[in-house]
Design a protein around this motif. Sequence first.
Motif, PDB file in Angstrom:
ATOM      1  N   ASP A 686      46.621 -38.154  19.011  1.00 55.57           N
ATOM      2  CA  ASP A 686      47.044 -39.553  19.039  1.00 55.57           C
ATOM      3  C   ASP A 686      48.413 -39.638  18.358  1.00 55.57           C
ATOM      4  O   ASP A 686      48.544 -39.372  17.163  1.00 55.57           O
ATOM      5  N   LEU A 687      49.436 -39.990  19.102  1.00 50.26           N
ATOM      6  CA  LEU A 687      50.802 -40.032  18.578  1.00 50.26           C
ATOM      7  C   LEU A 687      51.239 -41.437  18.178  1.00 50.26           C
ATOM      8  O   LEU A 687      52.416 -41.669  17.902  1.00 50.26           O
ATOM      9  N   SER A 688      50.300 -42.368  18.137  1.00 53.41           N
ATOM     10  CA  SER A 688      50.657 -43.772  17.934  1.00 53.41           C
ATOM     11  C   SER A 688      51.311 -44.046  16.581  1.00 53.41           C
ATOM     12  O   SER A 688      51.981 -45.065  16.416  1.00 53.41           O
ATOM     13  N   GLN A 691      57.132 -43.295  16.140  1.00 57.16           N
ATOM     14  CA  GLN A 691      57.964 -44.083  17.048  1.00 57.16           C
ATOM     15  C   GLN A 691      58.899 -43.189  17.875  1.00 57.16           C
ATOM     16  O   GLN A 691      59.340 -43.570  18.953  1.00 57.16           O
ATOM     17  N   ASN A 711      49.515 -37.372  28.158  1.00 62.56           N
ATOM     18  CA  ASN A 711      49.408 -37.942  26.816  1.00 62.56           C
ATOM     19  C   ASN A 711      50.751 -38.481  26.347  1.00 62.56           C
ATOM     20  O   ASN A 711      50.851 -39.594  25.803  1.00 62.56           O
ATOM     21  N   ILE A 712      51.804 -37.691  26.567  1.00 63.59           N
ATOM     22  CA  ILE A 712      53.139 -38.113  26.146  1.00 63.59           C
ATOM     23  C   ILE A 712      53.615 -39.292  26.986  1.00 63.59           C
ATOM     24  O   ILE A 712      54.213 -40.246  26.475  1.00 63.59           O
ATOM     25  N   GLU A 714      51.842 -41.638  28.430  1.00 60.23           N
ATOM     26  CA  GLU A 714      51.166 -42.863  28.004  1.00 60.23           C
ATOM     27  C   GLU A 714      51.717 -43.356  26.675  1.00 60.23           C
ATOM     28  O   GLU A 714      51.851 -44.565  26.462  1.00 60.23           O
ATOM     29  N   TRP A 715      52.034 -42.425  25.791  1.00 59.11           N
ATOM     30  CA  TRP A 715      52.624 -42.810  24.489  1.00 59.11           C
ATOM     31  C   TRP A 715      53.976 -43.485  24.701  1.00 59.11           C
ATOM     32  O   TRP A 715      54.290 -44.488  24.043  1.00 59.11           O
ATOM     33  N   LYS A 718      53.677 -47.020  25.925  1.00 59.08           N
ATOM     34  CA  LYS A 718      53.223 -47.956  24.892  1.00 59.08           C
ATOM     35  C   LYS A 718      54.302 -48.249  23.855  1.00 59.08           C
ATOM     36  O   LYS A 718      54.043 -48.960  22.883  1.00 59.08           O
ATOM     37  N   GLY A 720      56.893 -45.630  22.788  1.00 58.95           N
ATOM     38  CA  GLY A 720      57.465 -44.474  22.126  1.00 58.95           C
ATOM     39  C   GLY A 720      58.826 -44.089  22.701  1.00 58.95           C
ATOM     40  O   GLY A 720      59.151 -44.407  23.848  1.00 58.95           O
ATOM     41  N   PRO A 903      57.020 -51.472  21.225  1.00 63.48           N
ATOM     42  CA  PRO A 903      55.583 -51.212  21.032  1.00 63.48           C
ATOM     43  C   PRO A 903      54.859 -52.482  20.603  1.00 63.48           C
ATOM     44  O   PRO A 903      55.470 -53.405  20.052  1.00 63.48           O
TER      45      PRO A 903
END
Length: 905
Positions: A686-688, A691, A711-712, A714-715, A718, A720, A903
């Motif tokens: 989870d990279l949330s 920033q 994964n990247i 989607e980050w 959101k 990133g 974000p």
Amino acid sequence: MFKVKSALLGFASLLAVATLAPVNAQTVAQTNIQKSDSYDMWPGATYDSAIPTHAQVLGYAVGERITNHGDMLSFFEALERAAPDRIKVFEYARSWEGRKLIYVAIGTPDRIAHLDDFAVNMQKLSDPRQTNEKAAKQIINDLPVSVWLEHGVHGNEISSTDAAMMTAYHLLAAPNEPTNKKILANTLVFIDPLQNPDGRTRFTSRYYASVGLEHSGDRLSAEQNEPWPNGRSNHYLFDMNRDWLAITQPETAGRIKVLNHFKPTVVIDLHEMGGDESYFFSPAAEPINPFMNKAQIENTGLIGKNIGKNFDAFGFDYFTREVFDAFYPGYGDSWPTFYGASASTYEVASSRGEVYRTKTGKMLQYKDTVKRHFVASIATAEGAADNREKILHDFYRYQEDAIISGKNDKNERVFILPNTRDKAATHRLATLMAQHGAEVKQAEKDFKACGVSYQAGAYFIDTAQPRGKFVKTTFTQQVDMSAAFLKEQERLRARNLSDQIYDITGWSLPLMFNVDTDSCGKEIDVDSLNVKADSPLVGSVTNPQAKVAYLVPWGDMAAGRFLSAALRAGLSIKSADQAFVLEKKTSFPAGTLVIETKANGADLAAVVQKLAQQSGAQVVGVDSSWVTDGPSFGSEHTAHMLAPKIALAWDEPVSSLSAGSTRFVIERQFNYPVTAIRSDRLARSDLSAYQVLILPAGNYADALGSSGISNIKEWIKKGGVLLTLGSATRFAADADLLAVQRELAYKDEKATKESDKKESKVAGQLFKDKTALVKASIDAKESPDYVAGVLANVEVDQEHWLTAGVNPNLVAMVSGNDIYTPIKLSSGKNLAWFADAKNVLASGYLWQENKQQLAYKPFLIHQPMGRGMIVAFTQEPTSRAYLDGLNVLLMNSIFRAAAHAEPLR
């Protein structure tokens, strides 16, 4: 200490003995090689028992094990205790990890007692403006030639450090051996036994941790394959043999300070190369830097010939001239030539451990590699002793020639740094040149030079000085390789053979720093101050008790350091996307920082004053926010800056050099923390909390896989910010994250279409000449030709928030063969691109086809994605941490990009 004396010791016996005494990582594994307390390094030498041996101090013979940093220090300390009148140990720096770096001086008691006098005489000899020829001859009559031996700048090139220990022992314990007697009579020997203790520690700890019952020489073994990052680099993963121009690392800075103090006349940098090679020493290969003197090259040849004589006597194979050129001035063997030394690189075939099986089946033992470096070191000192007078005279002549050459240059005698645009970068360059040992001055009054007016505060460097040739080779925009060498490279390329260009061909410091520089062919006469390496950049605050806000004009690293410090201090900060004008007609550039008094604490004035002093920033306090042109302080075009959490991909498959230099630039030049995350964790974590995610150069396809890419992606969507550098941009393009593609080499004529299906027979062809054969042999889908490294001109879009405060023209390093298609406007924007074919090359040598194809291709790409974005550099902006001129653009790509992402809060 437990020792194995015989290869016949069985496994059961080993276990039995092991239960009786503790063993460390270095003694767990034993080889099939006979161990002993002595190794005949120099046949016939008789050693004084008062000088402690390796075995006495460390418990093993020279070359029997790979000595770690701590044991190396212990050995030299033991030598100094045994012979304090003939050897002195000095600390010259501490590594990033706190390890001590030392050099030792070895000589007769009288010379060791008067080292300061030696340094004074070398300083006199290095300046003919103060020491005339008659005085120089008197100094030379009594002055020893000095040899400086550099070891282990690459931490996994292991043999030189043990060779350094043996060299010191041999000179001290056998002073009456005929060769040593000659050396000590005519020479002062300096030894830097380990230039990279952090890298060596990384290597030795991992190496001995991987060893089993016996050492393996198999090139497939764990011993012969280091994990990421290998021991070559230092703590910040720098190849420190490339750090001699920018001086970014403390190890380099300490070393240069000592060399400038003693100015040793012969400098040797001892390295390792592939284990299937033999031994390389001078003369160097072509090309030779044109600012080197013929006499310097002759002297390295004389010393090389003496090494050859000794190697013949020992039966050692060697080669010269075929590789390792003397063109780039930023190596440990080339930098000293520009104060007048005769310098060379030596390379020995590496065992990369205690034993290595070569392609011929021979077992190369560690002690064999140590011995070769040791013999080469003694032969070097002997060659210097044999040519003492000549080397010293040539050293003096070098200084004379540098001064005369500067005076006779009617175009570039003096380089002037106006200091009107980027004060931080200009100051950094001026103090860097002073750190190198050049005489740099700063005008105290306005002046004219060659008809051009300059303001007080401008810096200037007159090349009519002893370090004038160093100034020339680092400030001249274009340093050419010889026409004959270039002709040969084009011939090789025409035959589709590898060229012989070893490293970058463009390194102009003003270009890399993006600093304005003029030149004049006349001496400048104006009241001035001598600039020192530690001269501070003075910050200031106008109207320190401002009622409304403090403004920091954006566009240099002083403002950048102010921003990072202010964010870490918790200040509330805005940044204007566009230039603006206040009611009193005062203009401020795009990117200007806005620190409002009401949005911050009561101590803001004191905090701002402190930050200005620390950063060198110029801060303007204002009592009104009324803007007459451009965005107001409350506009949507004035972004709220945040203190982003930055993640940096780490470990395989990242390029360790790219990761290290990127982390260094952000942490040590921007003064902002980075979190290194191992690449495989990016696929599933989870990279949330972050920033910004930075991918240094590397091929991430296998490490991340489809799930990691998702994964990247989607980050990013959101909110990133993904920042890709160099070959990481290749990954992003290939993974369909970034809407661009790499280009194949452009062909003037349509290439023959190649069928994907393999046929047993094809249509016949008629070749009328060899050209047709060559053409038919070329792969129709080949990539552009590889570029070793040049400086290229870049044009910058001035109407985007990501380039706020960035100069419209920059210089970037181009290497490799990746050239990208522009991004379509429907997907993003090309914010910086290479100049036209005629002007794209700023410095260096670039193949004509590459010039044409690189023209107008993107350097910086911005691609929005959901609430976030991708910022892609097609080349690495942090290469070797000496592209200071790109730092503001990189800061924008981190801090301004994070401020413009959206974000969910």
